[in-house]
Write a protein that holds these residues in place. Structure first.
Motif, PDB file in Angstrom:
ATOM      1  N   GLN A 165       0.955   4.101  -2.800  1.00  0.00           N
ATOM      2  CA  GLN A 165       0.606   5.562  -2.668  1.00  0.00           C
ATOM      3  C   GLN A 165       1.712   6.335  -3.036  1.00  0.00           C
ATOM      4  OE1 GLN A 165       0.017   5.086   1.623  1.00  0.00           O
ATOM      5  NE2 GLN A 165      -1.565   6.386   1.437  1.00  0.00           N
ATOM      6  N   ARG A 209       1.612   9.341  -6.142  1.00  0.00           N
ATOM      7  CA  ARG A 209       1.912  10.689  -5.619  1.00  0.00           C
ATOM      8  C   ARG A 209       3.068  11.296  -6.812  1.00  0.00           C
ATOM      9  NH1 ARG A 209       1.282   9.362  -0.275  1.00  0.00           N
ATOM     10  NH2 ARG A 209       3.415   8.523   0.021  1.00  0.00           N
ATOM     11  N   GLN A 264      -8.811   8.445  -7.226  1.00  0.00           N
ATOM     12  CA  GLN A 264      -7.594   9.362  -7.035  1.00  0.00           C
ATOM     13  C   GLN A 264      -6.755   9.162  -8.560  1.00  0.00           C
ATOM     14  OE1 GLN A 264      -4.981   8.665  -3.709  1.00  0.00           O
ATOM     15  NE2 GLN A 264      -3.578  10.208  -4.524  1.00  0.00           N
ATOM     16  N   LYS A 308      -9.141   1.315   0.578  1.00  0.00           N
ATOM     17  CA  LYS A 308      -8.003   1.931  -0.098  1.00  0.00           C
ATOM     18  C   LYS A 308      -8.401   1.685  -1.505  1.00  0.00           C
ATOM     19  CE  LYS A 308      -4.824   1.141   3.873  1.00  0.00           C
ATOM     20  NZ  LYS A 308      -5.821   1.395   5.005  1.00  0.00           N
ATOM     21  N   ILE A 314      -8.099   4.633  -4.199  1.00  0.00           N
ATOM     22  CA  ILE A 314      -7.000   4.782  -5.060  1.00  0.00           C
ATOM     23  C   ILE A 314      -7.855   4.926  -6.442  1.00  0.00           C
ATOM     24  CG2 ILE A 314      -6.558   2.499  -5.709  1.00  0.00           C
ATOM     25  CD1 ILE A 314      -3.814   5.030  -4.421  1.00  0.00           C
ATOM     26  N   TRP A 364       0.664  -1.337  -0.118  1.00  0.00           N
ATOM     27  CA  TRP A 364      -0.019   0.084  -0.042  1.00  0.00           C
ATOM     28  C   TRP A 364       0.781   1.129  -0.257  1.00  0.00           C
ATOM     29  CZ3 TRP A 364      -4.032   2.454  -1.379  1.00  0.00           C
ATOM     30  CH2 TRP A 364      -4.318   3.528  -0.659  1.00  0.00           C
ATOM     31  N   LYS A 365       2.012   1.275   0.846  1.00  0.00           N
ATOM     32  CA  LYS A 365       2.802   2.308   0.846  1.00  0.00           C
ATOM     33  C   LYS A 365       3.563   2.718  -0.645  1.00  0.00           C
ATOM     34  CE  LYS A 365       4.338   1.903   5.519  1.00  0.00           C
ATOM     35  NZ  LYS A 365       5.401   1.464   6.447  1.00  0.00           N
TER      36      LYS A 365
END
Length: 476
Positions: free
Chosen positions: A147, A151, A184, A177, A181, A143-144
């Motif tokens: 993200q 970004r 996003q 999540k 996402i 997940w990190k």
């Protein structure tokens, strides 16, 4: 005993590389010789890097893989990169992440590569690591990385990659999540595939977020219409939606009716309007408006009027936009009295005319040559606090060009330049046409030069007529 313990630790791969080097009594020069390239140079040392996801002739040196397994990631592995002349680029990072070394080694290498000069991870390298983390079920780290990838401004996530990310997060039970996402990435102008939409809909249904479910097959249906897909695709999606137990909302029907009207499938739109009524949905002014507009364009005025009356009977009134559509088509049909009566009816019923309704009436009046009445309507519009738009001015300008002559049209164009509503390409082409018809070629040439300076394109028909007229004058 100590030697056996050291070998056991080495086998488990938990010793640091300097410690292991000391125990094996290997000097730096010996490590260099161990990884020295053979006399025949490998093709991969001089091959250029291909574009993203393109197959390359380069092959990752097996000796580098061996040292990663022995020493893990650290100074010795860095030294091996130098000795083997392996340049750090996206290809190398992806290849290392494909190997069967431990995922922690891969992560260390990934972080180290990100700090190299003239190198920056792209979507392909992020996705390679994300897949590794998914396989070993390190979902927190996965997940990190997702993200971080999203970004990163240089990372462009493709629809296929978005679908894969949604699938992985769904399998990891990270539903909220996945939803976050999805929206996003979608906001960054990524057009999700049908598979991504399907995955999201399943996740949303599991979460009980049915409003979001409706928002997504509506988005799909609208996108299919806009992309001019095959005629059978939209009904197929609609039936699939109902087959999945998702009841279409009033808004879904409205989108479908509007789409079918815009693609000249009016009969299909009419059937859906009847289906809405059978399902017990309240009358939708937007759906009626789309149908009335489509029928008006097809010059089926009687049926358009019938639908308009049906809407008023069911709702007790109608929206200003529906009135505007009816007034527009009645004016085009030459039924100006009916258009004026309908405009007055709006006021009597307390339905305040908007700019579209005023423009529709002014257009009908100007079309009939009733320019004074059109100007009076525009003043009335302003008195009632309705601000004219560029279309309002162009309607009057067009009327002036036809009935008042080119001089009055040029005067109004000049006034528009000084007002808050600046002329657009339509304004200039309207006056250009008037000058052309009046054989005022010198003035037309000046206006064309001005249009060119402002970046406005000439109307091709008007331009051709000017050239033809100039040719005739020269001939005479």
């Amino acid at each position: 005993m100590a030697r056996r313990g050291a070998l056991l630790l080495a086998a488990r791969g938990i010793s640091s590389s300097p410690c292991l080097a000391r125990r094996l009594k290997q000097t730096e020069s010996e490590i260099v010789r161990m990884f020295h390239p053979p006399v025949r140079q490998c093709e991969e040392l001089i091959a250029t890097v291909g574009p993203r996801y393109t197959h390359s002739v380069r092959v990752l040196d097996e000796r580098f893989i061996r040292i990663l397994k022995i020493f893990k990631w650290g100074p010795d592995a860095e030294k091996a990169l130098e000795v083997l002349m392996l340049r750090v680029d996206h290809w190398l990072v992806r290849e290392v992440l494909k190997t069967d070394v431990g995922v922690n080694v891969k992560m260390q290498f990934f972080r180290w590569a990100a700090k190299r000069r003239n190198y920056e991870h792209d979507t392909s390298t992020y996705m390679a690591l994300i897949r590794c983390l998914d396989i070993v079920e390190q979902y927190g780290e996965m997940w990190k990385m997702i993200q971080e990838m999203v970004r990163n401004p240089i990372c462009v996530v493709t629809p296929t990659e978005l679908s894969e990310v949604i699938r992985m997060l769904g399998n990891a039970k990270m539903i909220s999540k996945a939803i976050a996402i999805f929206y996003q990435i979608k906001a960054r102008k990524c057009q999700p595939t049908a598979q991504a939409y399907n995955s999201m809909i399943i996740l949303l249904m599991h979460e009980g977020q049915y409003e979001k479910v409706h928002e997504l097959y509506n988005t799909i249906i609208k996108a299919l219409f806009e992309s001019k897909s095959h005629a059978s695709e939209v009904p197929s999606w609609f039936e699939r939606m109902k087959g999945s137990g998702i009841s279409p909302s009033s808004f879904t029907y409205s989108i479908l009716i509007d789409g079918f009207c815009k693609t000249n499938r009016t009969e299909k739109a009419m059937m859906l309007l009847e289906e809405m009524d059978e399902k017990g949905f309240p009358p939708c002014p937007a759906a009626y408006c789309s149908l009335i507009d489509a029928l008006g364009k097809a010059k089926r005025y009687d049926l358009a009027c019938e639908l308009f009356q049906e809407l008023k009977e069911n709702c007790g009134t109608s929206s200003a936009r529906v009135y505007a559509v009816m007034i527009k088509h009645l004016g085009k049909a030459g039924r100006l009295d009916d258009a004026i009566n309908m405009f007055e009816e709006m006021n009597q019923l307390g339905c305040t005319p908007d700019v579209y309704a005023y423009n529709a009436l002014m257009s009908g009046l100007a079309r009939k040559g009733m320019l004074d009445e059109a100007l009076t309507t525009m003043r009335r519009m302003q008195e009632h606090g309705c601000i004219p738009d560029i279309n309002s001015y162009n309607i009057i300008l067009n009327g002036l060009a036809k009935t008042g002559g080119p001089h009055r049209a040029m005067e109004m164009l000049s006034n528009m330049k000084q007002s808050s509503i600046r002329p657009d390409a339509v304004s200039y082409n309207t006056v250009l046409g008037a000058l052309s018809h009046a054989a005022m070629f010198e003035e037309a040439a000046k206006l064309m030069k001005e249009m060119n300076t402002l970046g406005f394109e000439y109307d091709l028909i008007t331009y051709s007529s000017i050239l033809e007229a100039i040719g005739n004058v020269d001939h005479e």
